[in-house]
Design a protein around this motif. Structure first.
Motif, PDB file in Angstrom:
ATOM      1  N   LEU A 297      42.038  31.121  34.756  1.00  0.00           N
ATOM      2  CA  LEU A 297      41.115  31.453  35.843  1.00  0.00           C
ATOM      3  C   LEU A 297      41.773  32.507  36.780  1.00  0.00           C
ATOM      4  O   LEU A 297      41.205  33.513  37.349  1.00  0.00           O
ATOM      5  N   PHE A 298      43.292  32.245  37.092  1.00  0.00           N
ATOM      6  CA  PHE A 298      43.968  33.191  37.901  1.00  0.00           C
ATOM      7  C   PHE A 298      43.861  34.687  36.970  1.00  0.00           C
ATOM      8  O   PHE A 298      43.647  35.731  37.880  1.00  0.00           O
TER       9      PHE A 298
ATOM     10  N   VAL B 162      40.244  36.685  37.908  1.00  0.00           N
ATOM     11  CA  VAL B 162      39.971  36.976  39.144  1.00  0.00           C
ATOM     12  C   VAL B 162      39.753  38.152  39.164  1.00  0.00           C
ATOM     13  O   VAL B 162      38.613  38.723  39.693  1.00  0.00           O
ATOM     14  N   PRO B 163      40.611  39.336  38.448  1.00  0.00           N
ATOM     15  CA  PRO B 163      39.987  40.703  38.679  1.00  0.00           C
ATOM     16  C   PRO B 163      38.727  40.829  38.048  1.00  0.00           C
ATOM     17  O   PRO B 163      38.103  41.917  38.515  1.00  0.00           O
TER      18      PRO B 163
ATOM     19  N   LEU C  29      36.034  39.747  38.686  1.00  0.00           N
ATOM     20  CA  LEU C  29      35.250  39.698  39.820  1.00  0.00           C
ATOM     21  C   LEU C  29      34.784  40.944  40.256  1.00  0.00           C
ATOM     22  O   LEU C  29      33.910  41.166  40.853  1.00  0.00           O
ATOM     23  N   GLU C  30      35.851  41.935  40.360  1.00  0.00           N
ATOM     24  CA  GLU C  30      35.613  43.156  40.855  1.00  0.00           C
ATOM     25  C   GLU C  30      35.172  44.467  39.557  1.00  0.00           C
ATOM     26  O   GLU C  30      35.571  45.354  39.748  1.00  0.00           O
TER      27      GLU C  30
ATOM     28  N   ALA D 173      38.996  35.903  31.183  1.00  0.00           N
ATOM     29  CA  ALA D 173      40.421  36.309  31.347  1.00  0.00           C
ATOM     30  C   ALA D 173      40.844  37.587  30.781  1.00  0.00           C
ATOM     31  O   ALA D 173      41.480  38.329  31.297  1.00  0.00           O
TER      32      ALA D 173
ATOM     33  N   GLY E 245      39.332  40.094  32.936  1.00  0.00           N
ATOM     34  CA  GLY E 245      40.413  40.256  34.102  1.00  0.00           C
ATOM     35  C   GLY E 245      41.306  41.152  33.629  1.00  0.00           C
ATOM     36  O   GLY E 245      41.944  42.148  34.711  1.00  0.00           O
TER      37      GLY E 245
END
Length: 840
Positions: free
Chosen positions: A476-477, A480-481, A483-484, A659, A662
Motif C-alpha cells: 500500500l505504501f 501511494v504515488p 493516486l497521482e 504498487a 506507484g
C-alpha cells in the motif's frame, strides 16, 4: 489434456530431429514473410471517433487546407547570431523544394511569414493613423460648417430685420444649399470612418492576440518552418516524412542546423538493444546456477529465442497491411522471451528431478510434458485470454498489441510442449551435470533408496500475522504515488537529449515558449453565411473569448471555409502539450461550446488527440480491470476448488498491480531515482501502460499462484494438515518460482534502459510488478494468509463442488496412470514421502 501432452512429449522425443527441423522451418518462413511483406512501424497512436478525430473529419470537408497534419523544422544559426541574407535565401529555396514533395500541402517560409505579419501590422497602424487623421479633418470641417452656418443665420437675420429678405433670399438659399451639401458629404465621410473603425480595431486586436505566434525568434537566430501535409496527423505516410527530412538534411546550409519535431521524425525503437542483451545474460546466469549445467541453461534460452523470432518476425510481417505502432512487436519480444524461458524451465526442472529419482529418459520426458507441461498450457492460457481480452476495450491499437502478445504467448507454449521434449531427447542425460549423473549411477548400483524429506513444521500464527500486515502495508505504501497518476503520450521533451526531436522541442520552448510545441486547432461554426464584416467581427469575438482563457498564450485565425461559416483558429497554450494546464484548457474549451450561446466549437491538434486517447484509455481501464479480476476469480476457483484462495490471490494481484503503478509514477512522473533509471525528463505516464500492465501482470501472477498454490493443494489433498500443507507447497514451488521470477525481472529489466521513451516505463512496470508479485505477494503474503485461515482456506460449497469440473493442472491423475516404481517397490511422491489417500 495431461494424457495428450504425455503422448505428445513422447512422440516429439521419438522424432526429435524432425520436430527441431519443423520449428526451424517455421522460423525461416516467418523471416521470409517479414522480408516480403513487412511494412513500417509508427509511433503515432490514434483512436477513431474521439472528439479530435471528429473535428478533423469535419475540417476535411469544410476546410481541407487546414485539416492536414503539420510538422516543424527548427532552424538555428550555429553561432547564435541572426540569419544572414544568404542563409535566408537558401532556406527559402528549401521551402520551395519541400512544397513540391508528394503528400505535402504547403511549406511555410518563416521569413516571408514574418514579413507578411510585419506588413499587416504596418497596414493596420497606417490605417489607424489615416483614420485618426481623417476623423480630425472631419471634426475640423464640421467646426467650419458650424461656424459658416452661424454666419449665414446671422446674415439672414440682419437682412430680414432690414426688410430686404425677398431680395437676398436667392443668394442666402444658395449659400445654405452649399452648407447642407458640405455637411451631407461630411456625414458620409464620418459614416465611412465609423464603419472602418471597428474593422481596424478588430484587426489590431487580432494582431495583438497573435503577437506571441512567431516564426522567427526575437533575436533572429532561430526560425520555425512549418510543413502542412495532405493527410491528417495520424495518417501521414512515413515515406512523406522521410522525404521532408531528406530535403533539409541533404542540402545542408553553412552555419545552420536543422532539427525535426516528433511530428516529422519519430524515433522507432530497435527491437533488441544492449539492455535486452544484458537481461538475457543475467537470465542465463540464473539458469546455470539453478540447473548446474550449460546445456540445461542453454536449452530454455534456445527455445525462447526461436519462439520470439517467430513471434516478432511474424508480427512485423503484418505491419505492411495493418497499422502497427512501434511498441507492439517489442512487447511481443518482451513476453516471448520471458515466458518462453520460464515455460521451458518448468518442464526441464521437472524432467531433471525425475531423472535424479531414477526415471528412464523417454519416460521422464513424457511425464514431465504431461505434468509440468499441462501446468504450462494452463498458465499460458490465462495470459493469452487476458491479452486477447484487450480487444474488448474497443481501442484498435491496444487490441492489436494484445493479439500480438497473445500470439507470442501461444507460440511459447507450443514450443515448450513440442520442441522442449525433442531437445531433451537430443541432449539426453547431459541435461544433468556430471556430478548428478554420477550420483544416479551410484544410487542405482547400491540400491540405496532416496533420503526421507526433513520434517515440516508450520509457521507460527504470530509470524504469519506480522508477515501479512507488513506485506500489505509495504504494498500500500509503494502504491501511494499511483493516486497521482497522469497519463499521456511521450513528446519531444521525453526523447533522449541527444536526439533531434529533443533539440527541436527544447529550442522551441526556449525561443518561442513551451506552448509552441503543442498548439491546438479550434474550429468554430458561424450561424448562416455571414458577410465579410460579420465574419471579421465574429472572428474577433471568438478569438477574444479564447484568448481570455487561463492557459492561453496566443490566438490567431488560420482559415475559413468558402462560405465563411467555418473558421479555424490556432491556439497556443502557455505550457507544453503534456502539461496539466494544457489538458485542462482542452476540456475547458470543449465545455464552453457554444460560445456566448452562438458559436459551436471543437478542438483538434496533436496535443488534443493525445489527451483524447488518454481519456478513452482511462475510461476503458476500470472495465478491463473488472473483467480480468472476474476472470481471475473464476480460474482460481476452478483450479483450487476454494473460495478463500481465489479471493486472496486476486486481491494480492490488485495490490501488486497498483504498487507497480506507484513505482512507475514515482520514477517516471515524479523523477525519483531519475539518474539511476535514465529518466531525463519526468512527465505523464504512457497512457496505455496501466491497461497493458493489467493483462500481462495478471497472467504472470496466475503463473506464480499456480506453482505455489497447487503445491499447497496437492499436499492438503494427500492428507497433510492445512498449515503444514502451506509450508510444503511453498517449499515445493519456491525454487522454480524464484528462478522464473528472477528471469522475468532480468528480461523485462533489460528494456528499462531502452533508447525509447515508450519502452522504458513498460519494462520497469513489468519487472517491478513481477518482483513484487512473486516475492512479496506469492512468497510471503499468500502463505501467511493461508496459514491464518487454516482448514477454512479450502472451504467450497457442496453444490459448487458438484458442478465444477475436475481440473488436474499438475497432472496428478496422469502420474497415477503412469506410475514409476522405485527399486524399493513403493511409489513415492515428489518429496519422497509415503503417499496418503487423497481427500476431497
Amino acid at each position: 489434456m495431461a494424457e495428450f501432452l504425455y503422448r505428445l512429449g513422447q512422440a516429439a522425443a521419438r522424432r526429435a530431429r524432425t520436430v527441431l527441423a519443423v520449428w526451424i522451418a517455421v522460423l525461416a518462413v516467418a523471416g521470409i514473410a517479414f522480408a516480403l511483406f513487412g511494412g513500417t512501424l509508427s509511433s503515432a497512436i490514434s483512436i477513431p471517433n474521439t472528439p479530435t478525430t471528429q473535428v478533423t473529419d469535419r475540417l476535411q470537408q469544410e476546410l481541407p487546407e487546414a485539416s492536414g497534419g503539420t510538422g516543424s523544422i527548427v532552424l538555428q544559426t550555429e553561432n547564435g547570431s541572426a540569419f544572414t541574407a544568404e542563409q535566408r535565401e537558401a532556406i527559402s529555396a528549401l521551402v520551395e523544394d519541400a512544397k513540391a514533395l508528394d503528400g505535402v500541402e504547403n511549406a511555410v517560409d518563416p521569413f516571408a511569414t514574418e514579413a507578411q505579419r510585419e506588413e499587416q501590422a504596418r497596414q493596420v497602424a497606417d490605417g489607424q493613423a489615416q483614420l485618426d487623421a481623417g476623423l480630425q479633418q472631419i471634426e475640423a470641417a464640421r467646426a467650419e460648417l458650424d461656424a459658416g452656418q452661424e454666419q449665414l443665420d446671422a446674415a439672414r437675420a440682419q437682412v430680414e430685420a432690414a426688410g430686404m429678405l425677398p431680395m437676398a433670399a436667392p443668394q442666402l438659399d444658395a449659400q445654405q444649399a452649399q452648407l447642407d451639401a458640405g455637411r451631407a458629404e461630411l456625414e458620409a465621410q464620418a459614416a465611412t470612418a465609423a464603419e472602418q473603425a471597428p474593422q481596424l480595431e478588430q484587426a489590431a486586436a487580432l494582431l495583438n492576440m497573435a503577437q506571441e505566434i512567431r516564426m522567427v525568434s526575437e533575436d533572429g537566430s532561430t526560425a520555425v518552418l512549418t510543413v502542412v501535409f495532405e493527410d491528417t496527423q495520424m495518417e501521414i505516410p512515413q515515406e512523406t516524412k522521410d522525404a521532408v527530412v531528406a530535403v533539409f538534411e541533404d542540402a545542408g546550409i553553412d552555419g545552420v542546423t536543422a532539427d525535426f519535431s516528433t511530428d516529422i521524425t519519430q524515433g522507432i525503437p530497435s527491437i533488441v538493444g544492449v539492455g535486452e542483451v544484458v537481461g538475457l545474460v543475467i537470465a542465463a546466469i540464473v539458469l546455470v546456477v539453478m540447473l548446474g549445467t550449460l546445456i540445461g541453461a542453454g536449452l530454455p534460452l534456445v527455445t525462447a529465442l526461436i519462439g520470439v523470432g517467430i513471434g516478432a518476425l511474424g508480427a512485423l510481417a503484418f505491419s505492411g497491411v495493418v497499422e502497427m505502432i512501434s511498441v507492439t512487436p517489442v512487447l511481443g519480444l518482451m513476453l516471448g522471451l520471458a515466458v518462453g524461458i520460464d515455460y521451458t524451465l518448468f518442464i526441464v526442472n521437472r524432467h531433471r528431478r525425475q531423472l535424479k529419482n531414477g526415471f528412464d529418459l523417454e519416460e521422464s520426458i513424457g511425464l514431465a510434458n504431461g505434468t509440468s507441461g499441462n501446468a504450462v498450457v494452463f498458465a499460458g492460457a490465462t495470459v493469452l485470454i487476458a491479452l486477447l481480452a484487450l480487444n474488448i476495450s474497443g481501442i484498435p491499437f491496444l487490441g492489436l498489441m494484445g493479439t500480438v502478445g497473445a500470439a507470442c504467448i501461444a507460440i511459447a507454449v507450443l514450443i515448450a510442449v513440442t520442441l522442449t521434449p525433442a531437445l531433451l531427447k537430443l541432449v539426453g542425460m547431459r541435461i544433468l551435470s556430471k556430478k548428478e549423473r554420477a550420483s544416479i549411477s551410484s544410487a542405482t548400483e547400491d540400491g540405496t533408496p532416496a533420503a526421507a524429506a526433513a520434517p515440516v513444521k508450520p509457521m507460527s500464527t504470530v509470524s504469519a500475522l506480522l508477515t501479512a500486515v507488513a506485506a500489505i502495508a509495504a504494498l500500500l505504501f509503494i502504491a501511494v504515488p499511483a493516486l497521482e497518476l497522469r497519463t499521456g503520450l511521450p513528446d519531444g521533451s521525453s526523447e533522449p537529449h541527444d536526439s533531434t526531436q529533443y533539440r527541436a522541442y527544447s529550442t522551441l520552448s526556449e525561443k518561442f515558449g513551451e506552448g509552441q510545441n503543442g498548439t491546438l486547432l479550434v474550429v468554430a461554426e458561424l450561424p448562416d453565411e455571414p458577410t465579410e464584416a460579420e465574419a471579421t467581427a465574429a472572428q474577433a469575438e471568438i478569438a477574444q473569448i479564447l484568448f481570455d482563457q487561463d492557459g492561453v498564450s496566443a490566438v490567431a485565425p488560420v482559415g475559413s471555409s468558402e462560405d465563411g461559416s467555418t473558421v479555424a483558429f490556432q491556439v497556443v497554450p502557455t505550457e507544453g502539450p503534456t502539461s496539466e494546464s494544457t489538458e485542462n484548457l482542452v476540456h475547458t474549451l470543449r465545455d464552453m461550446s457554444p460560445l456566448n450561446g452562438t458559436y459551436e466549437i471543437g478542438v483538434a491538434g496533436s496535443a488534443s488527440g493525445n489527451i483524447d486517447i488518454s481519456d478513452k484509455l482511462s475510461d476503458a481501464l476500470p472495465i478491463y480491470l473488472g473483467v480480468v479480476v472476474g476472470l481471475s476469480l473464476l480460474i482460481l476457483i476452478l483450479v483450487f476448488r476454494s473460495i478463500y484462495v481465489p479471493v486472496i490471490a486476486t486481491l494480492g494481484f490488485v495490490l501488486s498491480y497498483f504498487a507497480a503503478l506507484g513505482g512507475v509514477v514515482a520514477i517516471y512522473q515524479w523523477g525519483w531515482l531519475a539518474g539511476v533509471f535514465n529518466v531525463e525528463s519526468p512527465g505523464p505516464i504512457l497512457n496505455f501502460l496501466p491497461t497493458i500492465l493489467v493483462g500481462i501482470l495478471f497472467g504472470l501472477a496466475m503463473d506464480y499462484m499456480l506453482f505455489i498454490g497447487s503445491g499447497m493443494r496437492e499436499a492438503y489433498a494427500h492428507g497433510a494438515p492445512s498449515r503444514v500443507a502451506v509450508v510444503q507447497g511453498v517449499r515445493a514451488g519456491r525454487s522454480v518460482v524464484t528462478a522464473a521470477a528472477i528471469i522475468m525481472v532480468s528480461v523485462f529489466g533489460g528494456f528499462v534502459f531502452s533508447h525509447s521513451a515508450m519502452i522504458r516505463p513498460i519494462g520497469f512496470a513489468l519487472a517491478f510488478g513481477v518482483l513484487l508479485d512473486a516475492f512479496v505477494v506469492r512468497m510471503l503474503l499468500i502463505p501467511a494468509l493461508m496459514h491464518l485461515a487454516g482448514d477454512k482456506a479450502w472451504w467450497l460449497p457442496k453444490w459448487l463442488d458438484k458442478i465444477l469440473p475436475d481440473v488436474d493442472v499438475e497432472g496428478a491423475s496422469l502420474e497415477r496412470r503412469h506410475p514409476h516404481l522405485h527399486d524399493a517397490g513403493a511409489e513415492q511422491d515428489a518429496e519422497g514421502t509415503d503417499p496418503v489417500p487423497a481427500k476431497r
